[in-house]
Design a protein around this motif. Structure first.
Motif: not given
Ligand code: SF4
Ligand code: SF4
Length: 287
Positions: A108-109, A141-142, A144-147, A169-170
């Motif tokens: 994610m970083t 995680a992607v 959640a932060e970058f819809p 779902d993702v």
């Protein structure tokens, strides 16, 4: 095959590309995972097939000190690596000492740095679905932060329905390789039956999650007119306008094979497009 060191929070990652225009729609961040459930004769990245078993054979091939044995594990020091891939050439087990566990947070970083310039994230391999728990955690995680970023899987299709359920779902969509419609030839080409691949294509299409099917065609092996017609009819019954990427085999990076693998000529590639298009108005891309 279970992938050692792979968990939901951490995956066994071969490599990362921050910007790719060939791994799904738009500009994409691509994560390549180590380990595959196929053993394709025409695999262009055979070093991604198996997790490293720390045998140490490749250490002598490295002249820069980037590979060391620590507590019976081979350790790769990226800062000392000059990128010759002599270790990969020396490995007799279709592996690489460079694959390493990476946490979702670590990826994610990197994704955060690229996020302003990409349209999505693709997980490829090896075979991405072999580490489905990790893929699910990364995509969660992607999202959640970058819809606005899409999450794609690049797969050989040999995955149980439960794996597609886990990702549903993702995951926005998947790109699936169909190595061969004929099962006996599929076994010869990949070492495995195509039953799960066909089931995956059907299931993903039903769910609206099939981005494209890719056909890798080798001259004289899986490219007869009859074979192409049968394949086109089978695919057209699922979706007559599906996106279909036709890839002419190229020998670069492929291991020596007892079965002759021949690159099609430009004229043969054009012929493939003609035969496939005659059966259905596919969204056809020839490369
Ligand atoms: S499915 Fe892909 S990574 Fe796996 S062996 Fe085949 S070509 Fe290689
Ligand atoms: S990459 Fe291959 S040769 Fe090197 S330690 Fe791992 S399995 Fe052995």
């Amino acid at each position: 095959m279970s992938i050692p060191l792979a968990t939901a929070a951490s995956g066994l990652v071969t490599d990362v590309i921050e910007f790719s225009a060939v791994d799904g729609p738009g500009n994409r961040f691509v994560v390549f995972l180590q380990g595959c459930n196929f053993d394709c004769l025409a695999c262009h990245n055979p070093y991604t097939i198996n997790p490293c078993i720390d045998c140490g054979i490749c250490l002598d091939a490295c002249t820069t000190g980037a590979l060391t044995m620590v507590d019976d594990r081979v350790v790769w020091t990226e800062s000392l690596c000059t990128g010759t891939d002599a270790c990969i050439v020396a490995c007799p087990y279709d592996s690489t000492p460079k694959a390493r566990p990476q946490a979702v947070a670590e990826l994610m970083t990197q994704i955060r740095r690229a996020a302003g310039f990409i349209s999505g994230v693709t997980v490829s391999g090896g075979e991405a679905t072999q580490q489905a728990g990790f893929v699910q955690a990364l995509f969660t995680a992607v999202k959640a932060e970058f819809p606005h970023l899409t999450c794609f899987v690049d797969s050989n299709g040999a995955a149980e329905p439960a794996i597609w359920d886990e990702l549903d779902d993702v995951m926005d969509a998947a790109m699936i390789d169909l190595k061969c419609l004929d099962d006996a030839l599929h076994v010869k080409l990949t070492g495995k039956s195509n039953q799960q691949v066909l089931d995956s294509i059907r299931l993903l299409a039903e769910r609206g999650k099939l981005y494209e099917v890719r056909l890798l065609l080798m001259a004289g092996l899986n490219d007869s007119d009859q074979f192409l017609t049968n394949t086109a009819r089978w695919l057209a019954a699922i979706d007559p306008t599906m996106r279909l990427k036709v890839i002419g085999y190229r020998a670069h990076g492929v291991r020596p094979s007892a079965v002759p693998l021949v690159e099609p000529t430009p004229a043969q590639r054009d012929h493939y497009a003609t035969i496939l298009s005659a059966e259905s108005p596919f969204d056809l891309l020839l490369i």
